[in-house]
Enzyme design. Structure first.
Site, PDB file in Angstrom:
ATOM      1  N   ILE A  60       2.385  21.827  52.814  1.00 51.07           N
ATOM      2  CA  ILE A  60       3.124  20.707  52.206  1.00 51.07           C
ATOM      3  C   ILE A  60       3.711  21.085  50.840  1.00 51.07           C
ATOM      4  N   THR A  98      -2.633  21.458  46.407  1.00 48.13           N
ATOM      5  CA  THR A  98      -2.280  20.667  47.601  1.00 48.13           C
ATOM      6  C   THR A  98      -2.187  19.171  47.275  1.00 48.13           C
ATOM      7  N   THR A 122      -8.426   7.526  48.446  1.00 45.10           N
ATOM      8  CA  THR A 122      -9.877   7.371  48.483  1.00 45.10           C
ATOM      9  C   THR A 122     -10.372   6.374  47.444  1.00 45.10           C
ATOM     10  N   ASP A 123     -11.558   5.829  47.704  1.00 44.62           N
ATOM     11  CA  ASP A 123     -12.173   4.929  46.706  1.00 44.62           C
ATOM     12  C   ASP A 123     -12.697   5.705  45.492  1.00 44.62           C
ATOM     13  N   GLU A 124     -12.795   7.054  45.625  1.00 46.65           N
ATOM     14  CA  GLU A 124     -13.376   7.849  44.528  1.00 46.65           C
ATOM     15  C   GLU A 124     -12.512   7.828  43.275  1.00 46.65           C
ATOM     16  N   TYR A 148     -11.921  16.692  42.596  1.00 46.31           N
ATOM     17  CA  TYR A 148     -11.305  16.104  43.801  1.00 46.31           C
ATOM     18  C   TYR A 148     -10.708  14.737  43.491  1.00 46.31           C
ATOM     19  N   SER A 151      -7.693  14.792  41.306  1.00 47.03           N
ATOM     20  CA  SER A 151      -6.455  15.234  41.974  1.00 47.03           C
ATOM     21  C   SER A 151      -5.906  14.117  42.869  1.00 47.03           C
ATOM     22  N   LYS A 152      -6.790  13.360  43.520  1.00 47.14           N
ATOM     23  CA  LYS A 152      -6.319  12.241  44.358  1.00 47.14           C
ATOM     24  C   LYS A 152      -5.740  11.136  43.465  1.00 47.14           C
ATOM     25  N   ASN A 177     -16.092   6.063  52.516  1.00 43.84           N
ATOM     26  CA  ASN A 177     -16.564   7.236  53.274  1.00 43.84           C
ATOM     27  C   ASN A 177     -16.415   7.060  54.777  1.00 43.84           C
ATOM     28  N   GLY A 273     -22.242  15.685  38.070  1.00 43.59           N
ATOM     29  CA  GLY A 273     -21.354  14.514  37.910  1.00 43.59           C
ATOM     30  C   GLY A 273     -21.394  13.553  39.092  1.00 43.59           C
ATOM     31  N   HIS A 274     -22.461  13.592  39.868  1.00 47.36           N
ATOM     32  CA  HIS A 274     -22.561  12.811  41.105  1.00 47.36           C
ATOM     33  C   HIS A 274     -22.350  11.309  40.847  1.00 47.36           C
TER      34      HIS A 274
HETATM   35  P1  NAD Z   1     -10.000  17.161  56.135  1.00 52.23           P
HETATM   36  O1  NAD Z   1     -10.410  18.110  55.065  1.00 52.23           O
HETATM   37  O2  NAD Z   1     -10.835  17.023  57.352  1.00 52.23           O
HETATM   38  O3  NAD Z   1      -8.519  17.523  56.632  1.00 52.23           O
HETATM   39  C1  NAD Z   1      -7.492  17.882  55.746  1.00 52.23           C
HETATM   40  C2  NAD Z   1      -6.357  18.497  56.560  1.00 52.23           C
HETATM   41  O4  NAD Z   1      -5.295  18.829  55.656  1.00 52.23           O
HETATM   42  C3  NAD Z   1      -6.762  19.784  57.273  1.00 52.23           C
HETATM   43  O5  NAD Z   1      -6.306  19.754  58.628  1.00 52.23           O
HETATM   44  C4  NAD Z   1      -6.055  20.872  56.492  1.00 52.23           C
HETATM   45  O6  NAD Z   1      -5.695  22.005  57.285  1.00 52.23           O
HETATM   46  C5  NAD Z   1      -4.820  20.129  55.986  1.00 52.23           C
HETATM   47  N1  NAD Z   1      -4.261  20.739  54.776  1.00 52.23           N
HETATM   48  C6  NAD Z   1      -4.941  21.111  53.640  1.00 52.23           C
HETATM   49  N2  NAD Z   1      -4.080  21.652  52.762  1.00 52.23           N
HETATM   50  C7  NAD Z   1      -2.842  21.597  53.330  1.00 52.23           C
HETATM   51  C8  NAD Z   1      -1.547  21.983  52.885  1.00 52.23           C
HETATM   52  N3  NAD Z   1      -1.345  22.561  51.693  1.00 52.23           N
HETATM   53  N4  NAD Z   1      -0.490  21.770  53.708  1.00 52.23           N
HETATM   54  C9  NAD Z   1      -0.678  21.200  54.927  1.00 52.23           C
HETATM   55  N5  NAD Z   1      -1.886  20.824  55.399  1.00 52.23           N
HETATM   56  C10 NAD Z   1      -2.943  21.032  54.604  1.00 52.23           C
HETATM   57  O7  NAD Z   1      -9.809  15.775  55.397  1.00 52.23           O
HETATM   58  P2  NAD Z   1     -10.121  14.292  55.915  1.00 52.23           P
HETATM   59  O8  NAD Z   1     -11.540  13.979  55.627  1.00 52.23           O
HETATM   60  O9  NAD Z   1      -9.569  14.111  57.271  1.00 52.23           O
HETATM   61  O10 NAD Z   1      -9.245  13.456  54.865  1.00 52.23           O
HETATM   62  C11 NAD Z   1      -7.865  13.184  55.123  1.00 52.23           C
HETATM   63  C12 NAD Z   1      -7.297  12.389  53.960  1.00 52.23           C
HETATM   64  O11 NAD Z   1      -8.032  11.170  53.796  1.00 52.23           O
HETATM   65  C13 NAD Z   1      -7.384  13.107  52.605  1.00 52.23           C
HETATM   66  O12 NAD Z   1      -6.203  12.827  51.893  1.00 52.23           O
HETATM   67  C14 NAD Z   1      -8.592  12.474  51.921  1.00 52.23           C
HETATM   68  O13 NAD Z   1      -8.454  12.512  50.531  1.00 52.23           O
HETATM   69  C15 NAD Z   1      -8.501  11.057  52.473  1.00 52.23           C
HETATM   70  N6  NAD Z   1      -9.792  10.320  52.545  1.00 52.23           N
HETATM   71  C16 NAD Z   1     -10.860  10.916  53.171  1.00 52.23           C
HETATM   72  C17 NAD Z   1     -12.043  10.178  53.298  1.00 52.23           C
HETATM   73  C18 NAD Z   1     -13.250  10.763  54.001  1.00 52.23           C
HETATM   74  O14 NAD Z   1     -14.304  10.111  54.005  1.00 52.23           O
HETATM   75  N7  NAD Z   1     -13.168  11.930  54.619  1.00 52.23           N
HETATM   76  C19 NAD Z   1     -12.119   8.880  52.777  1.00 52.23           C
HETATM   77  C20 NAD Z   1     -11.004   8.331  52.135  1.00 52.23           C
HETATM   78  C21 NAD Z   1      -9.832   9.065  52.041  1.00 52.23           C
HETATM   79  O1  DAU Z   2     -15.562   7.934  49.284  1.00 57.87           O
HETATM   80  C1  DAU Z   2     -14.578   8.597  50.040  1.00 57.87           C
HETATM   81  C2  DAU Z   2     -14.826  10.085  49.997  1.00 57.87           C
HETATM   82  O2  DAU Z   2     -15.948  10.334  50.830  1.00 57.87           O
HETATM   83  C3  DAU Z   2     -13.625  10.912  50.443  1.00 57.87           C
HETATM   84  O3  DAU Z   2     -12.557  10.707  49.556  1.00 57.87           O
HETATM   85  C4  DAU Z   2     -13.985  12.398  50.497  1.00 57.87           C
HETATM   86  O4  DAU Z   2     -12.900  13.127  51.020  1.00 57.87           O
HETATM   87  C5  DAU Z   2     -15.191  12.567  51.404  1.00 57.87           C
HETATM   88  O5  DAU Z   2     -15.585  13.920  51.413  1.00 57.87           O
HETATM   89  C6  DAU Z   2     -16.340  11.680  50.953  1.00 57.87           C
HETATM   90  O6  DAU Z   2     -16.852  12.158  49.682  1.00 57.87           O
HETATM   91  P1  DAU Z   2     -18.431  12.179  49.379  1.00 57.87           P
HETATM   92  O7  DAU Z   2     -18.670  13.135  48.283  1.00 57.87           O
HETATM   93  O8  DAU Z   2     -18.953  10.800  49.226  1.00 57.87           O
HETATM   94  O9  DAU Z   2     -18.937  12.741  50.811  1.00 57.87           O
HETATM   95  P2  DAU Z   2     -20.082  13.799  51.162  1.00 57.87           P
HETATM   96  O10 DAU Z   2     -20.288  13.719  52.630  1.00 57.87           O
HETATM   97  O11 DAU Z   2     -19.831  15.120  50.546  1.00 57.87           O
HETATM   98  O12 DAU Z   2     -21.354  13.178  50.436  1.00 57.87           O
HETATM   99  C7  DAU Z   2     -21.814  11.880  50.770  1.00 57.87           C
HETATM  100  C8  DAU Z   2     -23.026  11.602  49.877  1.00 57.87           C
HETATM  101  O13 DAU Z   2     -24.095  12.470  50.278  1.00 57.87           O
HETATM  102  C9  DAU Z   2     -22.777  11.915  48.423  1.00 57.87           C
HETATM  103  O14 DAU Z   2     -23.480  10.955  47.615  1.00 57.87           O
HETATM  104  C10 DAU Z   2     -23.393  13.298  48.210  1.00 57.87           C
HETATM  105  C11 DAU Z   2     -24.530  13.303  49.214  1.00 57.87           C
HETATM  106  N1  DAU Z   2     -24.840  14.637  49.801  1.00 57.87           N
HETATM  107  C12 DAU Z   2     -23.820  15.384  50.292  1.00 57.87           C
HETATM  108  C13 DAU Z   2     -24.065  16.622  50.844  1.00 57.87           C
HETATM  109  C14 DAU Z   2     -22.910  17.461  51.372  1.00 57.87           C
HETATM  110  C15 DAU Z   2     -26.155  15.084  49.857  1.00 57.87           C
HETATM  111  O15 DAU Z   2     -27.095  14.374  49.415  1.00 57.87           O
HETATM  112  N2  DAU Z   2     -26.394  16.307  50.408  1.00 57.87           N
HETATM  113  C16 DAU Z   2     -25.406  17.117  50.894  1.00 57.87           C
HETATM  114  O16 DAU Z   2     -25.697  18.243  51.351  1.00 57.87           O
END
Ligand code: NAD
Ligand code: DAU
Length: 333
Positions: A60, A98, A122-124, A148, A151-152, A177, A273-274
């Site tokens: 992108i 990205t 994201t809510d973060e 993260y 950047s969002k 999440n 920074g959790h």
């Molecule tokens: P993911 O990491 O599973 O997928 C990200 C995708 O983006 C991958 O397929 C990767 O190959 C692609 N990508 C990365 N860099 C790229 C680039 N430079 N050009 C083109 N493609 C690229 O992420 P996800 O968990 O599916 O999250 C998707 C979106 O939703 C993100 O924007 C994330 O911030 C947002 N989001 C995620 C969560 C969550 O809980 N996972 C919650 C709220 C919002």
């Molecule tokens: O809130 C939305 C976000 O949720 C998205 O924007 C992010 O892309 C997505 O990755 C997610 O972020 P979190 O940091 O909340 O997700 P994660 O699964 O990494 O962690 C969930 C919680 O669990 C968090 O409080 C950290 C904790 N954790 C995580 C890992 C990987 C652990 O306790 N142990 C672990 O090994």
């Protein structure tokens, strides 16, 4: 309608594409994805031969390439991002590139050709709540605290800035999440499920009292559909799962569902920074769009566990190569 979906080979993007092709079979989707460690075309095996679906590998941040694709689309749904908080702590560079510069490139193209963009966020970006604080909503000030989320937040600000300055057609959703199938095993739930399947312990950060709101990935996909159909241009919508839970409680539920006991828990060093608590007030989406989450957390979690048990080869393939190095660095081998 022609959709350009960015990041469609990742966890949420792949569910969104599958959902959209089913709900809107007349629409055409181009999936633009760089196939980073988190992107996996196996996630879309079941739609790869659909005549209305096309995959294009690319970045992108690649301006000419992005402009060509956006010129051809009616609507951009922007998922592509670096998404894992722990990786952003190890090295923020790819997140800035990205999430910020990639989003800017898409916005320039959207502005040039007068197309609509929906930005998936994201809510973060709102920071961390104390136990007594009200949940985040669309009026909560931004206070991102990890590379993260910063950047969002920057990307959200850019999307709004392009709306106010250049009048682009945009909407944003900030979601909590997600969980479900095809979730890369670096995130807490799939990591814990795959560790338990292998008879390993689950690494709970700190005291495990951090609270997250869990939403099933298909509720998120449906929420984005509602925003696209009924949302107002220029607006933001918060999407949540109505399932605020402490990590330790989620872990105990998981142990119960997988017939394990608490000896499988290992408390490990906390994430720097959790953020202590996230929660989402999705009243605006409910009142204005008629959307609310449908999946109950425990039902969705059972379904997710079954999927991981039945797709252990998918998990193994995700865990080979680059991921192994990351895992060893993060958790020790
Ligand atoms: P993911 O990491 O599973 O997928 C990200 C995708 O983006 C991958 O397929 C990767 O190959 C692609 N990508 C990365 N860099 C790229 C680039 N430079 N050009 C083109 N493609 C690229 O992420 P996800 O968990 O599916 O999250 C998707 C979106 O939703 C993100 O924007 C994330 O911030 C947002 N989001 C995620 C969560 C969550 O809980 N996972 C919650 C709220 C919002
Ligand atoms: O809130 C939305 C976000 O949720 C998205 O924007 C992010 O892309 C997505 O990755 C997610 O972020 P979190 O940091 O909340 O997700 P994660 O699964 O990494 O962690 C969930 C919680 O669990 C968090 O409080 C950290 C904790 N954790 C995580 C890992 C990987 C652990 O306790 N142990 C672990 O090994």
């Amino acid at each position: 309608m022609k959709l350009l979906v960015t990041g469609g080979a990742g966890f949420i993007g792949s569910h969104f594409i599958r959902y959209w092709l089913k709900r809107h079979p007349e629409d055409e989707i181009t999936n633009l994805d760089l196939l980073t460690y988190a992107g996996n075309l196996e996630n879309l095996k079941d739609v790869q031969d659909n005549k209305n679906y096309k995959f294009v590998k690319g970045d992108i941040c690649d301006r000419d390439f992005v402009f060509d694709l956006v010129r051809d689309a009616d609507l951009v749904v922007h998922f592509a991002a670096e998404s894992h908080v722990d990786r952003s702590i190890i090295d923020p560079s790819a997140f800035i590139r990205t999430n910020v510069l990639g989003t800017q490139t898409l916005l320039d193209a959207v502005k040039e050709f007068g197309k609509r963009i929906h930005h998936v966020s994201t809510d973060e970006v709102f920071g961390a709540l104390k136990p007594e604080d009200p949940a985040f909503d669309e009026n909560t000030p931004y206070d991102p605290r990890s590379p993260y989320s910063a950047s969002k937040a920057a990307s959200d600000h850019l999307v709004r800035a392009y709306y106010h300055t250049y009048g682009i057609k945009m909407t944003i959703s900030n979601c909590s999440n997600n969980y479900g199938s095809y979730m890369f095993p670096e995130k807490m739930l799939p990591l814990f499920i795959s560790n338990l399947m292998e008879g390993k312990k689950v690494p709970v950060y700190g005291d495990g009292q951090q609270v997250r709101d869990w939403i099933h990935v298909l509720d998120h996909a449906r929420g984005i559909d509602f925003v696209l159909q009924k949302g107002k241009i220029g607006e933001t919508y918060c999407l949540g799962g109505n399932s605020e839970l402490a990590n330790l409680d989620v872990t105990k539920t998981l142990l119960k569902l997988m017939d394990k006991d608490e000896s499988s828990i290992e408390f490990v060093k906390d994430r720097p920074g959790h953020d202590r608590r996230y929660a989402i007030d999705f009243s605006k989406a409910k009142n204005e769009l008629g959307w609310e989450p449908e999946m109950k957390f425990e039902d969705g979690l059972k379904e997710m566990i079954d999927w991981y048990k039945q797709n252990q080869d998918w998990v193994e393939r995700c865990k080979s190569g680059e991921y192994q190095k990351y895992y060893n660095k993060q958790y020790g081998s």
